[in-house]
Design an enzyme around this catalytic site. Structure first.
Site, mmCIF file in Angstrom:
data_model
loop_
_atom_site.group_PDB
_atom_site.id
_atom_site.type_symbol
_atom_site.label_atom_id
_atom_site.label_comp_id
_atom_site.label_asym_id
_atom_site.label_seq_id
_atom_site.Cartn_x
_atom_site.Cartn_y
_atom_site.Cartn_z
ATOM 1 N N GLN A 92 1.337 -1.249 0.127
ATOM 2 C CA GLN A 92 0.089 0.147 -0.243
ATOM 3 C C GLN A 92 0.729 1.481 0.361
ATOM 4 O O GLN A 92 0.187 2.441 -0.274
ATOM 5 C CB GLN A 92 -1.114 0.101 1.193
ATOM 6 C CG GLN A 92 -2.052 -1.157 1.182
ATOM 7 C CD GLN A 92 -2.257 -1.355 2.835
ATOM 8 O OE1 GLN A 92 -2.279 -0.488 3.461
ATOM 9 N NE2 GLN A 92 -3.340 -2.519 2.400
ATOM 10 N N HIS A 152 -0.949 0.069 5.855
ATOM 11 C CA HIS A 152 -0.561 0.670 7.053
ATOM 12 C C HIS A 152 0.379 1.818 6.991
ATOM 13 O O HIS A 152 1.054 1.886 7.875
ATOM 14 C CB HIS A 152 -1.542 0.041 8.169
ATOM 15 C CG HIS A 152 -2.154 -0.450 7.821
ATOM 16 N ND1 HIS A 152 -3.104 -2.162 8.964
ATOM 17 C CD2 HIS A 152 -3.326 -1.392 6.829
ATOM 18 C CE1 HIS A 152 -3.491 -2.189 8.637
ATOM 19 N NE2 HIS A 152 -4.199 -2.116 7.454
ATOM 20 N N GLU A 198 -13.595 4.786 10.793
ATOM 21 C CA GLU A 198 -13.516 6.127 12.009
ATOM 22 C C GLU A 198 -13.464 6.985 10.709
ATOM 23 O O GLU A 198 -12.189 7.490 10.159
ATOM 24 C CB GLU A 198 -13.064 5.836 12.914
ATOM 25 C CG GLU A 198 -13.269 4.494 13.626
ATOM 26 C CD GLU A 198 -12.370 4.157 15.062
ATOM 27 O OE1 GLU A 198 -11.383 4.705 15.041
ATOM 28 O OE2 GLU A 198 -12.211 2.693 15.638
ATOM 29 N N TYR A 219 -6.707 6.731 20.741
ATOM 30 C CA TYR A 219 -7.497 6.519 19.555
ATOM 31 C C TYR A 219 -8.154 5.373 20.121
ATOM 32 O O TYR A 219 -9.057 4.545 18.969
ATOM 33 C CB TYR A 219 -7.683 7.437 18.248
ATOM 34 C CG TYR A 219 -8.266 8.858 18.325
ATOM 35 C CD1 TYR A 219 -9.426 9.392 18.088
ATOM 36 C CD2 TYR A 219 -6.978 9.666 18.781
ATOM 37 C CE1 TYR A 219 -9.507 10.871 18.838
ATOM 38 C CE2 TYR A 219 -7.404 11.003 19.438
ATOM 39 C CZ TYR A 219 -8.255 11.425 19.197
ATOM 40 O OH TYR A 219 -8.751 12.577 19.796
ATOM 41 N N TYR A 247 -11.437 -10.640 9.445
ATOM 42 C CA TYR A 247 -11.707 -10.992 8.552
ATOM 43 C C TYR A 247 -12.194 -12.506 8.137
ATOM 44 O O TYR A 247 -12.407 -12.439 6.698
ATOM 45 C CB TYR A 247 -10.173 -10.822 6.983
ATOM 46 C CG TYR A 247 -9.825 -9.312 7.067
ATOM 47 C CD1 TYR A 247 -10.772 -8.357 6.468
ATOM 48 C CD2 TYR A 247 -8.308 -8.613 7.695
ATOM 49 C CE1 TYR A 247 -10.315 -6.773 6.778
ATOM 50 C CE2 TYR A 247 -8.054 -7.647 7.207
ATOM 51 C CZ TYR A 247 -9.515 -6.343 7.399
ATOM 52 O OH TYR A 247 -8.668 -5.072 7.090
#
Ligand code: HEC
Length: 491
Positions: free
Chosen positions: A206, A270, A361, A371, A382
């Site tokens: 990613q 991520h 979120e 958080y 998953y």
């Protein structure tokens, strides 16, 4: 979730004394969690398959698809019920039962995590039904939404390869990053030039060349990149640099943020990483947890954090963890993969982030706050097994999201509508979804209550959303790779 309202549950106050204790106790947990990996069912000590559990235990009354009918149940598939305001009531109904209507309690046989996973399963069933009545946006026609009608136009259709971010120079030229590592400079006539001399980037899962953000004063351009490890191109870490353009040449590069080589990893997930600026000379950016789960809860590593630095990269003295972390830029923690970051018209900082399966979120980011990832989460694993509940325990100082998507949309780019072309959207959040292939407009009332509307769906993975200098809403799509824009339609 057109026209629906959700209750803002937060904020839970941060108590710094307790917080330090929490960090210490997580230190031991981290090693174990990482060894198991994020989706190992043992994380929740459960090997439950949620779909099977629902089908075996609940479907005889509620129907395999939630359509109801057995034992006098009503359908669960209504727009009204497909809403966050029923998260807690659903959870409670399953936990304590609805004895007057003949539904028994499951709290004595199921853990809270399992009960919550059934709520997530019902949300997935509701989403399927909800989507059936909402077809893909027809780009050839005027699109009617609650407050404005718009027309869609293609802006860039060539030269793109997984376009990641869009911004504009003060002269109106557009910059577009392509994840493999190139950046286009596009003038108003559409002529493209490739920027030369960009930093070396590795496209690792990613990550790659990600954000481009032009400083409000216009001279400096900030980039977030997956920076390759010295001597090993298959490991990388999010790095923030800034530079200037001399024509189409990238010059005067400076490093704003980088982590030590020991934090470079081969994890392809991520990275974060968006960049935004406030009006007091600070730059904010986010770094994802790279699959490191509990690392997001610890201050001794750079993962799963939002950072605030002075725009030259120096550390503001009043940052919350200057004395406690080797990364004194840390502003908040407990983030999974924050990919949206924007400051609203009132100066408040918002992020959007990916949950795993369910529970993306929108968070109002406050100095020094936690958080919650992965201590609390709306998601299931998953592999269809229970994971967490969304709610912190009494001794956990965790901020709840202002808004959540359940199921996930793959939350990506975020901007605040600050233009004039769509005046009734002023101040609203515009949030993109990758797997959701959608664009959501979210309004947060002063009370914290949110309402939302899907503006666009089904044209591609929405990677970035930016309000242009002309007030039109620009959207970077992936698959197909394209930049489109929404402009007002006079109907
Ligand atoms: C014997 C039949 C029966 C079984 C089995 C059953 N329920 Fe129910 N359930 C009901 C009835 C009846 C109601 C109340 C009427 C309604 O809301 O349709 C209800 C209400 C609910 C509600 C609240 C719905 C609302 O709209 O507020 C939820 C959520 C729910 N059940 C989930 C489950 C889950 C999950 C299971 C399996 C673990 C389950 N139920 C098993 C009969 C059943």
């Amino acid at each position: 979730m057109a026209g629906t309202t959700t209750l803002y549950l937060g904020p839970v106050k941060v108590n710094f004394g307790v917080f330090r204790l929490l960090v210490l106790s997580f230190a031991t947990a981290t090693t174990v969690m990482c060894a198991l990996g994020p989706n190992n069912p043992k994380l929740t000590s459960q090997t439950v398959n949620v779909t099977n559990l629902y089908n075996d235990t609940c479907s005889k009354c509620h129907g395999v698809n939630g359509e109801g009918g057995g034992a006098g149940t009503k359908t669960l598939l209504t727009d009204d019920k497909f809403d966050a305001k029923y998260d807690r009531p659903y959870f409670e109904a399953i936990k304590v039962g609805v004895p007057t209507m003949g539904m028994s309690e499951y709290g004595s046989t199921m853990s809270d995590e399992t009960i919550w996973s059934l709520v997530v399963h019902i949300r997935e069933l509701q989403a399927k039904a909800w989507r059936q009545s909402r077809p893909r946006t027809d780009a050839s026609k005027i699109v009617h939404t609650d407050l404005h009608d718009y027309l869609m136009e293609d802006v860039v259709t060539e030269g793109l390869k997984t376009p990641w971010a869009i911004d504009w120079l003060p002269d109106g030229k557009m910059l577009v990053t392509n994840r493999p590592g190139t950046m286009l400079l596009i003038d108003k006539s559409g002529k493209q030039t490739q920027v030369e001399g960009l930093p070396k980037v590795v496209e690792l899962g990613q990550g790659g060349l990600m954000e481009v953000a032009v400083h409000p004063k216009g001279k400096w351009i900030y980039l977030s990149i997956a920076d390759p490890k010295e001597g090993n191109d298959r490991q990388a870490m999010t790095k923030i640099v800034r530079g200037q353009l001399d024509g189409a040449k990238w010059v005067k590069e400076e490093t704003i943020f980088e982590a030590g080589q020991e934090f470079y990893t081969g994890a392809g997930v991520h990275f974060g990483s968006k960049i935004t600026f406030d009006k007091s000379g600070h730059v904010f950016f986010n770094v994802g947890e790279r699959g490191g789960n509990m690392l997001a809860q610890k201050l001794d590593n750079p993962f799963g954090k939002i950072y605030r630095l002075n725009d030259d990269g120096s550390v503001p003295k009043d940052n919350p963890y200057v004395d406690e972390s080797p990364f004194p830029g840390m502003w908040s923690f407990g983030h999974r993969n924050p990919q949206g970051l924007a400051i609203d018209l009132k100066g408040r900082l918002w992020d959007t982030e990916h949950g795993p399966r369910g529970g993306d979120e929108v968070n109002l980011i406050k100095k020094g706050s936690n958080y919650g990832w992965p201590v609390v989460a709306f998601s299931i694993n998953y592999n269809d097994s229970p994971f967490r509940t969304p709610w912190p325990k009494a001794d956990e100082d965790i901020e709840l999201p202002a808004f959540r998507w359940l199921p996930s949309i793959g939350a990506s780019g975020l901007d605040i509508y600050a233009g004039d072309a769509f005046p009734k959207w002023k101040g609203d959040l515009l949030a993109g979804g990758l797997s959701g292939a959608n664009l959501t407009r979210i309004r947060v009332a002063d009370s914290g209550e949110t309402s939302s509307e899907e503006l666009l769906f089904g044209l591609g993975r929405v990677r970035d959303v930016r309000v242009g200098p002309n007030g039109y809403v620009y959207v970077a799509l992936n698959q197909p790779d394209k930049i489109i824009r929404l402009r007002p339609a006079k109907s």
